[in-house]
Design a protein around this motif. Structure first.
Motif, mmCIF file in Angstrom:
data_model
loop_
_atom_site.group_PDB
_atom_site.id
_atom_site.type_symbol
_atom_site.label_atom_id
_atom_site.label_comp_id
_atom_site.label_asym_id
_atom_site.label_seq_id
_atom_site.Cartn_x
_atom_site.Cartn_y
_atom_site.Cartn_z
ATOM 1 N N GLN A 51 0.816 -1.213 0.000
ATOM 2 C CA GLN A 51 0.000 0.000 0.000
ATOM 3 C C GLN A 51 0.849 1.260 0.000
ATOM 4 N N SER A 52 2.103 1.130 0.424
ATOM 5 C CA SER A 52 2.988 2.301 0.482
ATOM 6 C C SER A 52 3.902 2.408 -0.734
ATOM 7 N N VAL A 53 3.746 1.491 -1.701
ATOM 8 C CA VAL A 53 4.614 1.478 -2.879
ATOM 9 C C VAL A 53 3.870 2.057 -4.065
ATOM 10 N N ASP A 54 4.496 3.020 -4.731
ATOM 11 C CA ASP A 54 3.940 3.595 -5.946
ATOM 12 C C ASP A 54 4.383 2.740 -7.131
ATOM 13 N N PRO A 55 3.459 2.168 -7.896
ATOM 14 C CA PRO A 55 3.861 1.311 -9.027
ATOM 15 C C PRO A 55 4.490 2.086 -10.171
ATOM 16 N N HIS A 56 4.445 3.413 -10.143
ATOM 17 C CA HIS A 56 4.952 4.218 -11.240
ATOM 18 C C HIS A 56 6.319 4.827 -10.956
ATOM 19 N N VAL A 57 6.550 5.239 -9.714
ATOM 20 C CA VAL A 57 7.804 5.907 -9.357
ATOM 21 C C VAL A 57 8.369 5.260 -8.100
ATOM 22 N N PRO A 58 9.649 4.872 -8.081
ATOM 23 C CA PRO A 58 10.239 4.297 -6.873
ATOM 24 C C PRO A 58 10.111 5.247 -5.681
ATOM 25 N N LYS A 59 9.767 4.686 -4.526
ATOM 26 C CA LYS A 59 9.600 5.519 -3.335
ATOM 27 C C LYS A 59 10.919 6.121 -2.894
ATOM 28 N N TYR A 60 11.967 5.320 -2.965
ATOM 29 C CA TYR A 60 13.300 5.795 -2.587
ATOM 30 C C TYR A 60 14.214 5.712 -3.798
ATOM 31 N N GLN A 61 14.797 6.825 -4.177
ATOM 32 C CA GLN A 61 15.716 6.881 -5.304
ATOM 33 C C GLN A 61 17.071 7.356 -4.787
ATOM 34 N N ASP A 62 17.771 6.449 -4.115
ATOM 35 C CA ASP A 62 19.051 6.797 -3.516
ATOM 36 C C ASP A 62 20.215 6.419 -4.422
ATOM 37 N N ARG A 63 19.969 6.437 -5.721
ATOM 38 C CA ARG A 63 21.023 6.115 -6.677
ATOM 39 C C ARG A 63 21.966 7.311 -6.834
ATOM 40 N N LEU A 64 23.069 7.083 -7.546
ATOM 41 C CA LEU A 64 24.005 8.168 -7.803
ATOM 42 C C LEU A 64 23.370 9.227 -8.695
ATOM 43 N N ALA A 65 23.884 10.444 -8.591
ATOM 44 C CA ALA A 65 23.329 11.540 -9.381
ATOM 45 C C ALA A 65 23.655 11.394 -10.860
ATOM 46 N N THR A 66 24.648 10.580 -11.179
ATOM 47 C CA THR A 66 25.060 10.393 -12.570
ATOM 48 C C THR A 66 24.649 9.011 -13.055
ATOM 49 N N PRO A 67 23.914 8.913 -14.155
ATOM 50 C CA PRO A 67 23.478 7.592 -14.636
ATOM 51 C C PRO A 67 24.640 6.805 -15.218
ATOM 52 N N GLY A 68 24.469 5.506 -15.283
ATOM 53 C CA GLY A 68 25.491 4.647 -15.857
ATOM 54 C C GLY A 68 25.411 4.601 -17.367
ATOM 55 N N MET A 69 26.446 4.044 -17.986
ATOM 56 C CA MET A 69 26.488 3.874 -19.431
ATOM 57 C C MET A 69 26.816 2.432 -19.758
ATOM 58 N N MET A 70 26.373 1.992 -20.925
ATOM 59 C CA MET A 70 26.645 0.628 -21.359
ATOM 60 C C MET A 70 26.756 0.617 -22.877
ATOM 61 N N ILE A 71 27.353 -0.454 -23.391
ATOM 62 C CA ILE A 71 27.546 -0.580 -24.841
ATOM 63 C C ILE A 71 26.656 -1.675 -25.403
ATOM 64 N N ARG A 72 26.412 -1.573 -26.678
ATOM 65 C CA ARG A 72 25.783 -2.623 -27.453
ATOM 66 C C ARG A 72 26.624 -2.799 -28.721
ATOM 67 N N PRO A 73 26.950 -4.021 -29.137
ATOM 68 C CA PRO A 73 26.368 -5.261 -28.648
ATOM 69 C C PRO A 73 26.830 -5.604 -27.238
ATOM 70 N N ARG A 74 25.956 -6.281 -26.512
ATOM 71 C CA ARG A 74 26.299 -6.725 -25.164
ATOM 72 C C ARG A 74 27.365 -7.805 -25.265
ATOM 73 N N THR A 75 28.455 -7.640 -24.571
ATOM 74 C CA THR A 75 29.556 -8.600 -24.648
ATOM 75 C C THR A 75 29.991 -8.996 -23.245
ATOM 76 N N GLU A 76 30.584 -10.152 -23.154
ATOM 77 C CA GLU A 76 31.102 -10.612 -21.875
ATOM 78 C C GLU A 76 32.400 -9.872 -21.553
ATOM 79 N N GLY A 77 32.423 -9.205 -20.425
ATOM 80 C CA GLY A 77 33.612 -8.490 -20.020
ATOM 81 C C GLY A 77 33.881 -7.234 -20.829
ATOM 82 N N LEU A 78 32.856 -6.711 -21.519
ATOM 83 C CA LEU A 78 33.022 -5.504 -22.337
ATOM 84 C C LEU A 78 34.200 -5.661 -23.291
#
Length: 290
Positions: A64-91
């Motif tokens: 009842q206390s969880v919003d299905p649209h927005v996380p209640k707690y967003q304690d992630r870093l201020a800078t988003p991560g990056m990733m590559i495609r194609p997805r490879t093992e060990g980059l």
């Protein structure tokens, strides 16, 4: 001196075991009457039923206390991560130009990843937004009102778009393309209303000449502000995050190249040694030729 107990025969032991399993005289099964077994089963039924009910009640109260649209707690870093495609093992992107089996899986992965970016799909699902500014969409007194997503056409990636069915993204000629994507963060406004882009270079300055000049698509590796903010997958249903393609058209063959790509935006730190993926990604590229 006590007499030695008489040794019981195998038949006597079997008879005793049978009597323990079911005693017809006392009507006991495994040493207990039916009433005793019934009381034990009733106790465990009530006990575990109570535990299950308590767990269900706890989960219900928590949900009842969880919003299905927005996380209640967003304690992630201020800078988003990056990733590559194609997805490879060990980059690690390694292949041999003359051996197609070493790079065909990269081509298939890129085709699959870019299918939602087809111009026709984007035109049907997403809106033509005004470039150069954030695409803010207030709820207007309707919480979690569905948001429109801005188009990101696959054709913006130039020679790395892979629009032709037989396109191999340059892997067949030793000029491979690698796609860069920024992880989605809800209500993230990068750049402080200024343009943002992705920059890539050799991790070591002495390797820059061997890697050669890089080509970025869209030009200058730009990411338009109109793709921000992101409102979450339940509200932003057709959201297609922007990507940047980097093509290695001049990389020296039969050598290992270590590349690092960073998100260049005002107010974003990409030099935090505690998180190697905060606003940046490093990967290895090796193009072999027989």
């Amino acid at each position: 001196m006590a007499r030695d107990k008489e040794k019981r025969s195998c038949g006597q032991r079997l008879a005793e075991w049978r009597a323990f399993v079911w005693d017809p005289r006392s009507r006991q099964f495994l040493g207990r009457t039916g009433t005793s077994w019934g009381l034990i089963l009733l106790f465990y039924l009530v006990f575990y039923g109570f535990l299950a009910g308590l767990f269900a009640l706890t989960m219900w109260v928590m949900l009842q206390s969880v919003d299905p649209h927005v996380p209640k707690y967003q304690d992630r870093l201020a800078t988003p991560g990056m990733m590559i495609r194609p997805r490879t093992e060990g980059l690690d992107v390694t292949f041999n130009v003359t051996q197609s089996q070493t790079w065909r899986h990269y081509v298939r992965a890129l085709h699959q990843f870019l299918e939602p970016y087809n111009d026709s799909v984007q035109a049907a699902r997403n809106a033509a937004c005004v470039p150069g500014r954030y695409n803010e969409q207030p709820d207007d007194s309707v919480p979690n009102y569905p948001k429109r997503a801005c188009r990101f056409n696959r054709s913006l990636l130039g020679p790395c778009a892979g629009l032709a069915p037989a396109d191999d993204y340059g892997y067949g000629v030793g000029q491979p393309c690698v796609l860069l994507k920024v992880n989605r963060v809800i209500n993230f406004f990068p750049g402080r209303n200024k343009s943002i882009n992705v920059i890539c270079a050799a991790k070591r300055e002495e390797d820059a000449a061997l890697l050669g000049p890089l080509q970025l698509f869209p030009p200058n590796g730009s990411i338009d502000l109109m793709y921000f903010p992101y409102y979450g997958k339940r509200v932003h249903v057709n959201y297609t995050q922007p990507v940047v393609a980097v093509q290695f058209a001049n990389a020296t063959a039969n050598m290992e190249h270590y590349i690092e790509c960073r998100l260049n935006a005002a107010g974003l730190r990409t030099d935090d040694e505690r998180d190697k993926f905060a606003g940046r990604v490093a990967f290895r590229l090796r193009i072999n030729r027989d």
